[in-house]
Write a protein that holds these residues in place. Sequence first.
Motif, PDB file in Angstrom:
ATOM      1  N   SER A 253       0.814  -1.034   0.115  1.00  0.00           N
ATOM      2  CA  SER A 253       0.126   0.085  -0.019  1.00  0.00           C
ATOM      3  C   SER A 253       1.010   1.308   0.071  1.00  0.00           C
ATOM      4  CB  SER A 253      -0.782  -0.026   1.299  1.00  0.00           C
ATOM      5  OG  SER A 253      -0.038   0.169   2.221  1.00  0.00           O
ATOM      6  N   SER A 254       0.391   2.459  -0.250  1.00  0.00           N
ATOM      7  CA  SER A 254       0.977   3.622  -0.302  1.00  0.00           C
ATOM      8  C   SER A 254       1.806   3.699   1.352  1.00  0.00           C
ATOM      9  CB  SER A 254       0.430   4.889  -0.241  1.00  0.00           C
ATOM     10  OG  SER A 254      -0.741   5.075   0.567  1.00  0.00           O
ATOM     11  N   GLN A 255       1.411   3.474   2.537  1.00  0.00           N
ATOM     12  CA  GLN A 255       1.718   3.376   3.682  1.00  0.00           C
ATOM     13  C   GLN A 255       2.983   2.287   3.837  1.00  0.00           C
ATOM     14  OE1 GLN A 255       1.346   5.518   6.164  1.00  0.00           O
ATOM     15  NE2 GLN A 255       2.526   4.659   7.585  1.00  0.00           N
ATOM     16  N   THR A 256       2.799   1.196   3.181  1.00  0.00           N
ATOM     17  CA  THR A 256       3.886  -0.003   3.075  1.00  0.00           C
ATOM     18  C   THR A 256       5.034   0.825   2.332  1.00  0.00           C
ATOM     19  OG1 THR A 256       2.260  -1.633   3.281  1.00  0.00           O
ATOM     20  CG2 THR A 256       4.434  -2.434   2.592  1.00  0.00           C
ATOM     21  N   VAL A 257       4.709   1.502   1.396  1.00  0.00           N
ATOM     22  CA  VAL A 257       5.986   1.855   0.338  1.00  0.00           C
ATOM     23  C   VAL A 257       6.771   2.714   1.418  1.00  0.00           C
ATOM     24  CG1 VAL A 257       6.557   3.263  -1.269  1.00  0.00           C
ATOM     25  CG2 VAL A 257       5.053   1.512  -1.587  1.00  0.00           C
ATOM     26  N   LYS A 258       6.167   3.916   2.175  1.00  0.00           N
ATOM     27  CA  LYS A 258       6.729   4.718   3.128  1.00  0.00           C
ATOM     28  C   LYS A 258       7.212   4.049   4.418  1.00  0.00           C
ATOM     29  CE  LYS A 258       3.115   8.256   2.287  1.00  0.00           C
ATOM     30  NZ  LYS A 258       1.852   9.119   2.705  1.00  0.00           N
ATOM     31  N   LEU A 259       6.671   2.978   4.966  1.00  0.00           N
ATOM     32  CA  LEU A 259       7.369   2.402   5.873  1.00  0.00           C
ATOM     33  C   LEU A 259       8.515   1.523   5.381  1.00  0.00           C
ATOM     34  CD1 LEU A 259       4.465   0.720   7.905  1.00  0.00           C
ATOM     35  CD2 LEU A 259       6.270   2.174   8.861  1.00  0.00           C
ATOM     36  N   LEU A 260       8.670   0.806   3.989  1.00  0.00           N
ATOM     37  CA  LEU A 260       9.926   0.383   3.515  1.00  0.00           C
ATOM     38  C   LEU A 260      10.974   1.481   3.467  1.00  0.00           C
ATOM     39  CD1 LEU A 260       8.085  -1.925   1.207  1.00  0.00           C
ATOM     40  CD2 LEU A 260       9.650  -2.618   2.918  1.00  0.00           C
ATOM     41  N   GLY A 261      10.565   2.796   3.010  1.00  0.00           N
ATOM     42  CA  GLY A 261      11.475   3.683   2.761  1.00  0.00           C
ATOM     43  C   GLY A 261      12.238   4.035   4.250  1.00  0.00           C
ATOM     44  N   ARG A 262      11.387   4.136   5.179  1.00  0.00           N
ATOM     45  CA  ARG A 262      12.092   4.318   6.592  1.00  0.00           C
ATOM     46  C   ARG A 262      13.128   3.130   6.990  1.00  0.00           C
ATOM     47  NH1 ARG A 262       6.280   5.986   8.172  1.00  0.00           N
ATOM     48  NH2 ARG A 262       6.273   8.148   7.597  1.00  0.00           N
ATOM     49  N   PHE A 263      12.398   2.032   6.805  1.00  0.00           N
ATOM     50  CA  PHE A 263      13.088   0.951   7.105  1.00  0.00           C
ATOM     51  C   PHE A 263      14.442   0.708   6.608  1.00  0.00           C
ATOM     52  CE2 PHE A 263       9.301  -0.991   9.234  1.00  0.00           C
ATOM     53  CZ  PHE A 263       9.619  -1.119  10.571  1.00  0.00           C
ATOM     54  N   ASP A 264      14.535   1.104   5.365  1.00  0.00           N
ATOM     55  CA  ASP A 264      15.683   1.101   4.414  1.00  0.00           C
ATOM     56  C   ASP A 264      16.720   2.129   4.750  1.00  0.00           C
ATOM     57  OD1 ASP A 264      16.744  -0.700   2.119  1.00  0.00           O
ATOM     58  OD2 ASP A 264      16.738   1.059   1.140  1.00  0.00           O
ATOM     59  N   ALA A 265      16.341   3.271   5.080  1.00  0.00           N
ATOM     60  CA  ALA A 265      16.978   4.278   5.522  1.00  0.00           C
ATOM     61  C   ALA A 265      17.631   3.947   6.950  1.00  0.00           C
ATOM     62  CB  ALA A 265      16.307   5.690   5.913  1.00  0.00           C
ATOM     63  N   ALA A 266      17.082   3.308   7.942  1.00  0.00           N
ATOM     64  CA  ALA A 266      17.577   2.815   9.046  1.00  0.00           C
ATOM     65  C   ALA A 266      18.613   1.840   8.718  1.00  0.00           C
ATOM     66  CB  ALA A 266      16.363   2.280   9.726  1.00  0.00           C
ATOM     67  N   TYR A 267      18.487   0.794   7.909  1.00  0.00           N
ATOM     68  CA  TYR A 267      19.187  -0.192   7.273  1.00  0.00           C
ATOM     69  C   TYR A 267      20.496   0.523   6.891  1.00  0.00           C
ATOM     70  CZ  TYR A 267      21.011  -4.386   4.780  1.00  0.00           C
ATOM     71  OH  TYR A 267      21.769  -5.254   4.283  1.00  0.00           O
ATOM     72  N   GLY A 268      20.417   1.530   6.040  1.00  0.00           N
ATOM     73  CA  GLY A 268      21.659   2.090   5.551  1.00  0.00           C
ATOM     74  C   GLY A 268      22.645   2.464   6.725  1.00  0.00           C
TER      75      GLY A 268
END
Length: 153
Positions: free
Chosen positions: A34-49
């Motif tokens: 969903s759009s919220q999932t895409v936003k969450l994935l972006g946050r998690f991926d930034a945290a991962y980096g």
Amino acid sequence: MTDLALAIVHHLIVFGIAAVLAAELALMRPAAMSSQTVKLLGRFDAAYGMLALAILAVGFLRVWYGAKGPDFYLHNHVFWGKIAAFAAVGLISIKPTIRIAAWKKALKANAAFMPALDEVGALRRLLLIEIHVFALIPIFAAMMARGIGYGAG
């Protein structure tokens, strides 16, 4: 105490990376997109980096300032296997990171944007590979803690 503090921080960061990878895997499902999932994935991926950079910094500090000293690490074949696994995880993560960033950009341009389900499935498979390679890192760490690989010809 320096060695203990570095070891604690090192382990906490590794657990953080594992948690972020698990969260990304849980979210990276066609049924959950969903759009919220895409936003969450972006946050998690930034945290991962950020965690990946932190583990490099703390790992470097452990090699040079930890109790075992650089000789133990730099002459340990298992250490280099651990580094190779970490590098492989980093390389595998490039495509998901690029795609997640592209999805976020597309979502900003079009609030109705949804990633293609086949692309989500392909990225999920990459995340599974990434997690399996990541699992080698604590295996190598446990081997190193027992002196395996040090001074091996």
